[in-house]
Design a protein around this motif. Structure first.
Motif, PDB file in Angstrom:
ATOM      1  N   GLU A   1       0.830  -1.203   0.000  1.00  0.00           N
ATOM      2  CA  GLU A   1       0.000   0.000   0.000  1.00  0.00           C
ATOM      3  C   GLU A   1       0.861   1.248   0.000  1.00  0.00           C
ATOM      4  O   GLU A   1       1.771   1.386   0.824  1.00  0.00           O
ATOM      5  CB  GLU A   1      -0.905  -0.010   1.229  1.00  0.00           C
ATOM      6  N   LEU A   2       0.576   2.140  -0.947  1.00  0.00           N
ATOM      7  CA  LEU A   2       1.226   3.437  -0.998  1.00  0.00           C
ATOM      8  C   LEU A   2       0.336   4.433  -0.267  1.00  0.00           C
ATOM      9  O   LEU A   2      -0.751   4.780  -0.740  1.00  0.00           O
ATOM     10  CB  LEU A   2       1.453   3.870  -2.447  1.00  0.00           C
ATOM     11  N   SER A   3       0.787   4.891   0.876  1.00  0.00           N
ATOM     12  CA  SER A   3      -0.013   5.784   1.706  1.00  0.00           C
ATOM     13  C   SER A   3      -0.168   7.153   1.048  1.00  0.00           C
ATOM     14  O   SER A   3       0.748   7.636   0.375  1.00  0.00           O
ATOM     15  CB  SER A   3       0.641   5.955   3.077  1.00  0.00           C
ATOM     16  N   PRO A   4      -1.299   7.820   1.246  1.00  0.00           N
ATOM     17  CA  PRO A   4      -1.460   9.194   0.756  1.00  0.00           C
ATOM     18  C   PRO A   4      -0.724  10.221   1.610  1.00  0.00           C
ATOM     19  O   PRO A   4      -0.751  11.415   1.304  1.00  0.00           O
ATOM     20  CB  PRO A   4      -2.975   9.401   0.825  1.00  0.00           C
ATOM     21  N   ILE A   5      -0.073   9.768   2.679  1.00  0.00           N
ATOM     22  CA  ILE A   5       0.590  10.663   3.628  1.00  0.00           C
ATOM     23  C   ILE A   5       2.092  10.448   3.569  1.00  0.00           C
ATOM     24  O   ILE A   5       2.577   9.315   3.681  1.00  0.00           O
ATOM     25  CB  ILE A   5       0.073  10.412   5.055  1.00  0.00           C
ATOM     26  N   ASP A   6       2.844  11.538   3.382  1.00  0.00           N
ATOM     27  CA  ASP A   6       4.301  11.453   3.429  1.00  0.00           C
ATOM     28  C   ASP A   6       4.831  12.385   4.510  1.00  0.00           C
ATOM     29  O   ASP A   6       4.068  13.047   5.224  1.00  0.00           O
ATOM     30  CB  ASP A   6       4.926  11.766   2.063  1.00  0.00           C
ATOM     31  N   GLU A   7       6.170  12.458   4.631  1.00  0.00           N
ATOM     32  CA  GLU A   7       6.768  13.206   5.740  1.00  0.00           C
ATOM     33  C   GLU A   7       6.474  14.699   5.664  1.00  0.00           C
ATOM     34  O   GLU A   7       6.464  15.389   6.677  1.00  0.00           O
ATOM     35  CB  GLU A   7       8.277  12.962   5.765  1.00  0.00           C
ATOM     36  N   ASP A   8       6.224  15.214   4.465  1.00  0.00           N
ATOM     37  CA  ASP A   8       5.952  16.646   4.313  1.00  0.00           C
ATOM     38  C   ASP A   8       4.667  17.067   5.027  1.00  0.00           C
ATOM     39  O   ASP A   8       4.527  18.229   5.423  1.00  0.00           O
ATOM     40  CB  ASP A   8       5.853  17.019   2.832  1.00  0.00           C
ATOM     41  N   ILE A   9       3.697  16.139   5.165  1.00  0.00           N
ATOM     42  CA  ILE A   9       2.418  16.493   5.787  1.00  0.00           C
ATOM     43  C   ILE A   9       2.063  15.570   6.958  1.00  0.00           C
ATOM     44  O   ILE A   9       0.999  15.730   7.563  1.00  0.00           O
ATOM     45  CB  ILE A   9       1.263  16.459   4.760  1.00  0.00           C
ATOM     46  N   ARG A  10       2.927  14.606   7.282  1.00  0.00           N
ATOM     47  CA  ARG A  10       2.588  13.625   8.314  1.00  0.00           C
ATOM     48  C   ARG A  10       2.385  14.316   9.653  1.00  0.00           C
ATOM     49  O   ARG A  10       3.212  15.109  10.105  1.00  0.00           O
ATOM     50  CB  ARG A  10       3.683  12.567   8.420  1.00  0.00           C
ATOM     51  N   SER A  11       1.247  14.006  10.295  1.00  0.00           N
ATOM     52  CA  SER A  11       0.888  14.666  11.552  1.00  0.00           C
ATOM     53  C   SER A  11       1.036  13.705  12.722  1.00  0.00           C
ATOM     54  O   SER A  11       1.201  12.493  12.551  1.00  0.00           O
ATOM     55  CB  SER A  11      -0.561  15.166  11.488  1.00  0.00           C
ATOM     56  N   THR A  12       0.933  14.255  13.917  1.00  0.00           N
ATOM     57  CA  THR A  12       0.954  13.431  15.115  1.00  0.00           C
ATOM     58  C   THR A  12      -0.372  12.694  15.296  1.00  0.00           C
ATOM     59  O   THR A  12      -0.425  11.714  16.043  1.00  0.00           O
ATOM     60  CB  THR A  12       1.219  14.295  16.359  1.00  0.00           C
ATOM     61  N   ARG A  13      -1.428  13.163  14.640  1.00  0.00           N
ATOM     62  CA  ARG A  13      -2.728  12.499  14.758  1.00  0.00           C
ATOM     63  C   ARG A  13      -2.755  11.177  13.998  1.00  0.00           C
ATOM     64  O   ARG A  13      -3.339  10.195  14.445  1.00  0.00           O
ATOM     65  CB  ARG A  13      -3.848  13.403  14.236  1.00  0.00           C
ATOM     66  N   LEU A  14      -2.139  11.154  12.812  1.00  0.00           N
ATOM     67  CA  LEU A  14      -2.183   9.968  11.971  1.00  0.00           C
ATOM     68  C   LEU A  14      -0.813   9.771  11.313  1.00  0.00           C
ATOM     69  O   LEU A  14      -0.579  10.198  10.186  1.00  0.00           O
ATOM     70  CB  LEU A  14      -3.271  10.113  10.899  1.00  0.00           C
ATOM     71  N   PRO A  15       0.130   9.129  12.026  1.00  0.00           N
ATOM     72  CA  PRO A  15       1.478   8.925  11.483  1.00  0.00           C
ATOM     73  C   PRO A  15       1.513   7.754  10.503  1.00  0.00           C
ATOM     74  O   PRO A  15       2.178   6.747  10.714  1.00  0.00           O
ATOM     75  CB  PRO A  15       2.315   8.661  12.734  1.00  0.00           C
ATOM     76  N   ASP A  16       0.757   7.897   9.420  1.00  0.00           N
ATOM     77  CA  ASP A  16       0.563   6.838   8.436  1.00  0.00           C
ATOM     78  C   ASP A  16       1.758   6.766   7.488  1.00  0.00           C
ATOM     79  O   ASP A  16       2.460   7.746   7.273  1.00  0.00           O
ATOM     80  CB  ASP A  16      -0.721   7.136   7.652  1.00  0.00           C
TER      81      ASP A  16
ATOM     82  N   ILE B   1       7.585  18.242  12.399  1.00  0.00           N
ATOM     83  CA  ILE B   1       6.764  19.449  12.410  1.00  0.00           C
ATOM     84  C   ILE B   1       7.673  20.616  12.775  1.00  0.00           C
ATOM     85  O   ILE B   1       7.946  20.895  13.945  1.00  0.00           O
ATOM     86  CB  ILE B   1       5.593  19.323  13.404  1.00  0.00           C
ATOM     87  N   SER B   2       8.155  21.264  11.751  1.00  0.00           N
ATOM     88  CA  SER B   2       9.065  22.397  11.871  1.00  0.00           C
ATOM     89  C   SER B   2       8.704  23.392  10.778  1.00  0.00           C
ATOM     90  O   SER B   2       7.793  23.127   9.982  1.00  0.00           O
ATOM     91  CB  SER B   2      10.516  21.913  11.753  1.00  0.00           C
ATOM     92  N   PRO B   3       9.360  24.554  10.699  1.00  0.00           N
ATOM     93  CA  PRO B   3       8.989  25.525   9.663  1.00  0.00           C
ATOM     94  C   PRO B   3       8.923  24.887   8.274  1.00  0.00           C
ATOM     95  O   PRO B   3       9.827  24.178   7.854  1.00  0.00           O
ATOM     96  CB  PRO B   3      10.111  26.569   9.760  1.00  0.00           C
ATOM     97  N   GLY B   4       7.805  25.118   7.580  1.00  0.00           N
ATOM     98  CA  GLY B   4       7.554  24.507   6.283  1.00  0.00           C
ATOM     99  C   GLY B   4       6.516  23.410   6.332  1.00  0.00           C
ATOM    100  O   GLY B   4       5.891  23.098   5.316  1.00  0.00           O
ATOM    101  N   HIS B   5       6.309  22.800   7.502  1.00  0.00           N
ATOM    102  CA  HIS B   5       5.270  21.785   7.667  1.00  0.00           C
ATOM    103  C   HIS B   5       3.919  22.466   7.839  1.00  0.00           C
ATOM    104  O   HIS B   5       3.820  23.514   8.484  1.00  0.00           O
ATOM    105  CB  HIS B   5       5.580  20.914   8.884  1.00  0.00           C
ATOM    106  N   GLN B   6       2.844  21.883   7.277  1.00  0.00           N
ATOM    107  CA  GLN B   6       1.537  22.533   7.308  1.00  0.00           C
ATOM    108  C   GLN B   6       0.964  22.667   8.719  1.00  0.00           C
ATOM    109  O   GLN B   6       0.130  23.553   8.968  1.00  0.00           O
ATOM    110  CB  GLN B   6       0.544  21.771   6.425  1.00  0.00           C
ATOM    111  N   ASP B   7       1.381  21.830   9.656  1.00  0.00           N
ATOM    112  CA  ASP B   7       0.874  21.924  11.028  1.00  0.00           C
ATOM    113  C   ASP B   7       1.692  22.863  11.912  1.00  0.00           C
ATOM    114  O   ASP B   7       1.269  23.179  13.030  1.00  0.00           O
ATOM    115  CB  ASP B   7       0.857  20.532  11.682  1.00  0.00           C
ATOM    116  N   TYR B   8       2.863  23.281  11.440  1.00  0.00           N
ATOM    117  CA  TYR B   8       3.763  24.074  12.285  1.00  0.00           C
ATOM    118  C   TYR B   8       3.120  25.395  12.687  1.00  0.00           C
ATOM    119  O   TYR B   8       2.541  26.116  11.878  1.00  0.00           O
ATOM    120  CB  TYR B   8       5.065  24.345  11.553  1.00  0.00           C
ATOM    121  N   ASN B   9       3.236  25.699  13.994  1.00  0.00           N
ATOM    122  CA  ASN B   9       2.715  26.935  14.550  1.00  0.00           C
ATOM    123  C   ASN B   9       3.845  27.598  15.343  1.00  0.00           C
ATOM    124  O   ASN B   9       4.350  27.022  16.314  1.00  0.00           O
ATOM    125  CB  ASN B   9       1.515  26.648  15.458  1.00  0.00           C
TER     126      ASN B   9
END
Length: 424
Positions: free
Chosen positions: A340-355, A391-399
């Motif tokens: 299975e090729l996951s739709p989630i990669d490291e660029d958007i991988r969150s702590t909610r769903l580390p798929d 989750i660092s600058p450039g990640h979509q979840d970074y605050n």
């Protein structure tokens, strides 16, 4: 019904059949002894024959997933904790054991017309790390729950071609919690903010099967997107010192669209006792971008504003091959391997769903003690690829008011499935 960690790519649940669990879902869009294939391709309903067929399937998922990394506070969190908010506390096992049931009913009116009903939970997610873990400002508990009922009708033109259509009615609920960054403290537990919403939406299914020559079958199934108008609330805890004296509750609404899915399957009879199976599946996760929450009651006391739910997934792909062997008239053995090729990669991988991408290894069997009664069992062991969260600058979840979180994820999954089939 309890939906646990999503193990079908994104937060989809693939575990809808004990019969096809044993082949890593290879051949799941072709006709077989089980009508659970109608989840992926309703045209396979024509394989049920005349009369009434009922099936009850249960999958027990036993996952393990630990997230271990480092949180470095920045901005307001750093100021409110006096510089002591850094943490390396692990999540513990964020994945709970889960039971996923599904039910199928089929009725063959005559040689041409067939009617069916499938009741499933196609989407689900439940992750719950320790309350004060290092990534708590990015997520605490995450829950997605669904129930989908799909009546369908199939028409068999002849021994070669069958077609079908169905209607999806789906209930979806989302509930997400995070530590509230404006109450950061080194002396007490940080309270949680919460987003919760639910909706009923509708979609369709369709499919066809073709048997070009004796012993060969090709099936194509389609499950449409389901459009949801979520309604619920956003809760912030009390936030002294930043303009809010008490917890606020804001009514919200949001538009969320689940992805459509296309399944291509094939079955080839090799000998009178052995059949080879294969499946390719595409899921349009890329349609799930950023879900914007909108306040419905005019509340403006929330100092941070309503959060967006950021997905921005890629499309998902699943490939599997397998086979089944008739040991005798009562016992059939099967096995399969999938990737299975996951739709989630490291660029958007969150702590909610580390798929992540994963390998499926499966085996199963069917026992038919009488002409009308059958039992199926299936087992899968899933091996995810090495997984990291950054989750660092450039990640979509970074605050910038929260900080950075970098971690490794250690996961594995075992799935046990069983079903009972009865034909009246």
């Amino acid at each position: 019904m309890i939906a646990g960690n999503a193990f079908g790519g994104g937060f989809a649940l693939r575990e809808q059949s004990a019969y096809y669990q044993g082949t890593s879902f290879a051949g799941n869009g072709t006709t077989g002894e089980s009508i659970s294939s109608i989840f992926w391709n309703p045209a396979t309903l024509t394989g049920a024959g005349h009369g009434l067929t009922t099936e009850s399937h249960s999958s027990f998922i036993a996952p393990q997933s630990d997230v271990n990394g480092d949180f470095t506070p920045q901005g307001l969190v750093n100021a409110l904790t006096g510089g002591f908010g850094a943490s390396s506390t692990g999540s513990g096992d964020i994945a709970s054991n889960a039971w996923i049931p599904s039910t199928y009913v089929g009725y063959g009116l005559n040689d041409n017309w067939y009617f069916g009903l499938a009741v499933n939970t196609p989407f689900g997610l439940a992750t719950k790390p320790g309350t004060n873990w290092a990534g708590q400002y990015y997520s605490r508990s995450s829950e997605v729950f669904s129930v989908n009922a799909t009546p369908s009708v199939a028409y068999k033109f002849n021994d070669m071609i069958s077609v079908a259509l169905g209607l999806q009615a789906e209930y979806l609920q989302v509930r997400l919690k995070s530590a509230y960054p404006f109450r950061a403290s080194v002396t007490s537990q940080v309270p949680s903010s919460e987003v919760k919403g639910g909706s009923v939406g509708f979609g369709a299914t369709a499919g066809f099967t073709v048997k070009p020559i004796e012993g060969t079958e090709i099936g194509v199934g389609f499950r449409s997107a389901v459009f949801h108008e979520l309604e619920g609330h956003f809760i912030n805890p009390a936030a002294p010192g930043v303009g809010v004296a008490n917890a606020s509750r804001t009514g919200i609404e949001a538009k969320l669209i689940t992805p459509e899915m296309v399944t291509l399957s094939a079955k080839q009879r090799i000998t009178e006792k052995f059949r080879a199976l294969g499946t390719v599946e595409w899921t349009n996760w890329s349609r799930l971008g950023t879900v914007h929450l909108k306040a419905t009651d005019g509340t403006t006391t929330n100092p941070t504003g309503l959060p967006d739910l950021k997905f921005n997934y890629d499309d998902g792909w699943f490939f599997s091959v397998g086979g089944e062997y008739d040991w005798n008239d009562q016992l059939t053995l099967r096995a399969g391997v999938g990737y299975e090729l996951s739709p989630i990669d490291e660029d958007i991988r969150s702590t909610r769903l580390p798929d992540n991408d994963r390998l499926w290894l499966s085996a199963g069997a069917s026992w038919k003690p009488t002409e009308h009664l059958a039992f199926d069992v299936g087992f899968s062991h899933l091996i995810p690829a090495d997984t990291k969260i950054d989750i660092s600058p450039g990640h979509q979840d970074y605050n910038a008011n929260i900080g950075t979180y970098v971690a490794d994820v250690d996961s594995q999954v075992n799935i046990f499935s069983a079903s009972l089939r009865y034909k009246f």
